[in-house]
Write an enzyme that holds these catalytic residues in place. Structure first.
Site, PDB file in Angstrom:
ATOM      1  N   THR A 106       2.665  -7.838   8.927  1.00  0.00           N
ATOM      2  CA  THR A 106       1.768  -8.366   8.258  1.00  0.00           C
ATOM      3  C   THR A 106       2.080  -9.910   8.166  1.00  0.00           C
ATOM      4  OG1 THR A 106       2.921  -7.802   6.359  1.00  0.00           O
ATOM      5  CG2 THR A 106       1.053  -6.349   6.892  1.00  0.00           C
ATOM      6  N   THR A 113      -7.764  -4.907   9.260  1.00  0.00           N
ATOM      7  CA  THR A 113      -7.822  -6.197   8.432  1.00  0.00           C
ATOM      8  C   THR A 113      -9.234  -6.694   8.832  1.00  0.00           C
ATOM      9  OG1 THR A 113      -6.861  -8.082   8.514  1.00  0.00           O
ATOM     10  CG2 THR A 113      -6.385  -7.175  10.169  1.00  0.00           C
ATOM     11  N   ASP A 114      -9.714  -7.612   7.738  1.00  0.00           N
ATOM     12  CA  ASP A 114     -10.813  -8.348   8.081  1.00  0.00           C
ATOM     13  C   ASP A 114     -10.444  -9.327   9.074  1.00  0.00           C
ATOM     14  OD1 ASP A 114      -8.805  -9.102   5.897  1.00  0.00           O
ATOM     15  OD2 ASP A 114      -9.896 -10.970   5.911  1.00  0.00           O
ATOM     16  N   VAL A 147       0.849  -1.207   0.101  1.00  0.00           N
ATOM     17  CA  VAL A 147       0.139  -0.173   0.040  1.00  0.00           C
ATOM     18  C   VAL A 147       0.801   1.196   0.022  1.00  0.00           C
ATOM     19  CG1 VAL A 147      -1.792   1.490   1.290  1.00  0.00           C
ATOM     20  CG2 VAL A 147      -1.935  -1.145   1.097  1.00  0.00           C
ATOM     21  N   TRP A 192      -7.151  -9.176   1.968  1.00  0.00           N
ATOM     22  CA  TRP A 192      -6.650 -10.131   0.965  1.00  0.00           C
ATOM     23  C   TRP A 192      -5.592  -8.945   0.052  1.00  0.00           C
ATOM     24  CZ3 TRP A 192     -10.244 -14.316  -0.756  1.00  0.00           C
ATOM     25  CH2 TRP A 192     -10.698 -14.927   0.225  1.00  0.00           C
ATOM     26  N   TYR A 198      -4.848   1.782   8.716  1.00  0.00           N
ATOM     27  CA  TYR A 198      -5.533   0.583   7.837  1.00  0.00           C
ATOM     28  C   TYR A 198      -5.463  -0.713   8.847  1.00  0.00           C
ATOM     29  CZ  TYR A 198      -4.088   3.506   3.897  1.00  0.00           C
ATOM     30  OH  TYR A 198      -3.920   4.521   3.051  1.00  0.00           O
ATOM     31  N   LYS A 235      -3.768  -6.271  15.367  1.00  0.00           N
ATOM     32  CA  LYS A 235      -4.385  -4.987  14.650  1.00  0.00           C
ATOM     33  C   LYS A 235      -5.513  -4.619  15.414  1.00  0.00           C
ATOM     34  CE  LYS A 235      -3.568  -3.841  10.965  1.00  0.00           C
ATOM     35  NZ  LYS A 235      -2.481  -2.885  10.509  1.00  0.00           N
ATOM     36  N   TYR A 282      -1.978 -11.724  14.893  1.00  0.00           N
ATOM     37  CA  TYR A 282      -1.806 -10.796  14.066  1.00  0.00           C
ATOM     38  C   TYR A 282      -3.389 -10.114  14.078  1.00  0.00           C
ATOM     39  CZ  TYR A 282      -2.562  -8.184   9.498  1.00  0.00           C
ATOM     40  OH  TYR A 282      -2.879  -7.289   8.717  1.00  0.00           O
TER      41      TYR A 282
HETATM   42  N1  LIG Z   1      -1.264  -7.774   3.053  1.00  0.00           N
HETATM   43  C1  LIG Z   1      -2.714  -8.037   3.329  1.00  0.00           C
HETATM   44  O1  LIG Z   1      -3.287  -9.108   2.869  1.00  0.00           O
HETATM   45  C2  LIG Z   1      -3.610  -7.217   4.198  1.00  0.00           C
HETATM   46  C3  LIG Z   1      -5.048  -7.488   4.644  1.00  0.00           C
HETATM   47  C4  LIG Z   1      -5.685  -6.925   5.258  1.00  0.00           C
HETATM   48  C5  LIG Z   1      -5.132  -5.706   5.929  1.00  0.00           C
HETATM   49  N2  LIG Z   1      -3.928  -5.139   5.613  1.00  0.00           N
HETATM   50  C6  LIG Z   1      -3.322  -4.049   6.158  1.00  0.00           C
HETATM   51  O2  LIG Z   1      -3.032  -3.069   5.174  1.00  0.00           O
HETATM   52  C7  LIG Z   1      -2.040  -2.374   5.585  1.00  0.00           C
HETATM   53  C8  LIG Z   1      -0.842  -2.428   4.364  1.00  0.00           C
HETATM   54  O3  LIG Z   1      -0.388  -3.664   4.312  1.00  0.00           O
HETATM   55  P1  LIG Z   1       0.737  -4.069   3.079  1.00  0.00           P
HETATM   56  O4  LIG Z   1       0.324  -5.377   2.503  1.00  0.00           O
HETATM   57  O5  LIG Z   1       0.970  -3.087   2.131  1.00  0.00           O
HETATM   58  O6  LIG Z   1       1.636  -4.228   4.291  1.00  0.00           O
HETATM   59  P2  LIG Z   1       3.356  -4.906   3.626  1.00  0.00           P
HETATM   60  O7  LIG Z   1       3.522  -4.873   2.264  1.00  0.00           O
HETATM   61  O8  LIG Z   1       3.885  -6.167   4.464  1.00  0.00           O
HETATM   62  O9  LIG Z   1       4.303  -3.447   4.216  1.00  0.00           O
HETATM   63  C9  LIG Z   1       4.372  -3.201   5.307  1.00  0.00           C
HETATM   64  C10 LIG Z   1       5.316  -2.143   5.731  1.00  0.00           C
HETATM   65  O10 LIG Z   1       5.620  -1.989   7.012  1.00  0.00           O
HETATM   66  C11 LIG Z   1       7.014  -1.564   7.073  1.00  0.00           C
HETATM   67  N3  LIG Z   1       7.564  -2.124   8.541  1.00  0.00           N
HETATM   68  C12 LIG Z   1       6.986  -3.216   9.112  1.00  0.00           C
HETATM   69  N4  LIG Z   1       7.882  -3.493  10.417  1.00  0.00           N
HETATM   70  C13 LIG Z   1       8.420  -2.226  10.518  1.00  0.00           C
HETATM   71  C14 LIG Z   1       9.450  -1.551  11.314  1.00  0.00           C
HETATM   72  N5  LIG Z   1       9.727  -2.318  12.396  1.00  0.00           N
HETATM   73  N6  LIG Z   1      10.122  -0.487  11.032  1.00  0.00           N
HETATM   74  C15 LIG Z   1      10.036   0.001   9.720  1.00  0.00           C
HETATM   75  N7  LIG Z   1       8.968  -0.190   8.919  1.00  0.00           N
HETATM   76  C16 LIG Z   1       8.532  -1.443   9.119  1.00  0.00           C
HETATM   77  C17 LIG Z   1       7.559  -2.578   5.777  1.00  0.00           C
HETATM   78  O11 LIG Z   1       9.098  -2.309   5.979  1.00  0.00           O
HETATM   79  P3  LIG Z   1      10.060  -3.237   5.219  1.00  0.00           P
HETATM   80  O12 LIG Z   1       9.788  -3.088   3.659  1.00  0.00           O
HETATM   81  O13 LIG Z   1      11.329  -2.892   5.588  1.00  0.00           O
HETATM   82  O14 LIG Z   1       9.808  -4.490   5.593  1.00  0.00           O
HETATM   83  C18 LIG Z   1       6.917  -2.265   4.851  1.00  0.00           C
HETATM   84  O15 LIG Z   1       7.190  -1.152   4.175  1.00  0.00           O
HETATM   85  C19 LIG Z   1      -1.520  -2.870   6.880  1.00  0.00           C
HETATM   86  O16 LIG Z   1      -2.037  -1.963   7.945  1.00  0.00           O
HETATM   87  C20 LIG Z   1      -1.987  -4.359   6.832  1.00  0.00           C
HETATM   88  O17 LIG Z   1      -2.362  -4.733   8.167  1.00  0.00           O
HETATM   89  C21 LIG Z   1      -3.048  -6.024   4.872  1.00  0.00           C
END
Ligand SMILES: NC(=O)c1ccc[n+]([C@@H]2O[C@H](COP(=O)([O-])OP(=O)(O)OC[C@H]3O[C@@H](n4cnc5c(N)ncnc54)[C@H](OP(=O)(O)O)[C@@H]3O)[C@@H](O)[C@H]2O)c1
Length: 290
Positions: free
Chosen positions: A61, A100-101, A12, A149, A98, A128, A124
């Site tokens: 995540t 999550t489901d 995102v 997702w 943000y 959240k 997780y």
């Molecule tokens: N992925 C899914 O399927 C899903 C589903 C439902 C809701 N969501 C929610 O949607 C939002 C965005 O998710 P996404 O899929 O875009 O997540 P993502 O691709 O896993 O990205 C997570 C980001 O957080 C950073 N991060 C995590 N821990 C960190 C730390 N200690 N210090 C600095 N940076 C850190 C990561 O940095 P690095 O790149 O350095 O690791 C990355 O930039 C989140 O709130 C997630 O909970 C996601």
């Protein structure tokens, strides 16, 4: 306006950075510049840069790993949003967060409403939910988008994994009893930009939780078949044909963290707030070109 995007290397975050380029002065610290699990470091960063808006796209995540890395999951998913919300409440900065489901218990077949009872099945989801509750308590005008997702054209996600496996394997078994809506990170970013624009125009949407996902529902099995169909349509040569994907129950695919069977999110509240109609998930998948 100085706008801080946390997690700007994530699915995102990357889309946000692209879609917001030129529209605001962006602060996008990388992990090496700012460890978001370190509250003192985050406080120092906020005090130094004083952002006027924060989009918190960072999260821990790794759903299965969170079962054993609980402290870290809690620091990033609960303590960080609480700290950001406190800063925003104190300074009047705008906060978009943000969720999550996975905060819902996954029972039944009805779509979840924003005020449905929560009951996460895994750590997780628990971490959240703690983040959501802290944001709501600290900063009632903050907006929380609960999505499901998430996938994008880059990075590791279900779509990229299926495309990789489809080049290597002639058969695949995919869970067919977990139902939700695959959500492109680009949709989340586009709706977030619209929400920020509303705020900047002095017409913010009401603070609180909103579901953000495409319309329609499907299983991971439906999603996998649609991914392979689309790749073939776009001229990819694959070892796997859609008919060779087998539906299986979750019980045949055990994971450390339990997943909800019902991840259907009702999106009416967001549609009304922004005056939009969200597209169907299949339509959004079909428009992906990479
Ligand atoms: N992925 C899914 O399927 C899903 C589903 C439902 C809701 N969501 C929610 O949607 C939002 C965005 O998710 P996404 O899929 O875009 O997540 P993502 O691709 O896993 O990205 C997570 C980001 O957080 C950073 N991060 C995590 N821990 C960190 C730390 N200690 N210090 C600095 N940076 C850190 C990561 O940095 P690095 O790149 O350095 O690791 C990355 O930039 C989140 O709130 C997630 O909970 C996601």
């Amino acid at each position: 306006m100085q706008l801080m995007i946390t997690g700007s290397s994530g699915q995102v975050g990357t889309e946000l950075k692209q879609q917001l380029a030129g529209q605001a002065e962006l602060l996008t610290p990388s992990r090496s510049e700012l460890d978001l699990a370190n509250a003192t470091a985050v406080q120092g960063y906020l005090a130094l840069h004083r952002p006027q808006a924060i989009v918190n796209a960072a999260a821990y995540t790794a759903v299965d790993q969170a079962e054993t890395e609980q402290e870290l999951a809690l620091a990033v998913n609960a303590q960080l949003p609480e700290l950001l919300a406190r800063y925003c409440a104190q300074t009047g900065a705008y906060l978009l967060h943000y969720s999550t489901d996975y905060v819902y218990p996954g029972t039944g077949t009805e779509p979840w409403q924003e005020d449905s009872p929560t009951g996460p099945l895994n750590y997780y989801g628990y971490s959240k939910l703690k983040g959501d509750l802290a944001v709501l308590a600290q900063c009632p005008q903050a907006v929380i988008f609960r999505t499901s997702w998430v996938y994008s054209g880059q990075g590791k996600n279900f779509r990229s994994t299926i495309l990789r496996l489809a080049k290597e394997k002639t058969g695949l078994s995919i869970v067919a009893d977990q139902i939700g809506a695959p959500t492109p990170a680009s949709l989340i970013a586009a709706i977030s930009v619209q929400t920020l624009q509303r705020y900047l125009q002095g017409q913010p949407i009401a603070g609180g939780v909103y579901h953000l996902a495409p319309r329609g529902y499907g299983s991971w099995y439906d999603f996998a078949k649609a991914i392979v169909h689309q790749a073939i349509k776009q001229g990819e040569t694959l070892a796997l044909q859609p008919e060779a994907i087998q539906p299986i129950p979750s019980s045949d695919y055990p994971t450390p963290a339990k997943r909800p069977l019902n991840s259907r999110l009702c999106v009416d509240k967001l549609e009304h707030a922004l005056g939009i109609r969200l597209p169907e998930w299949q339509q959004l998948l079909a428009s992906m070109t990479q």
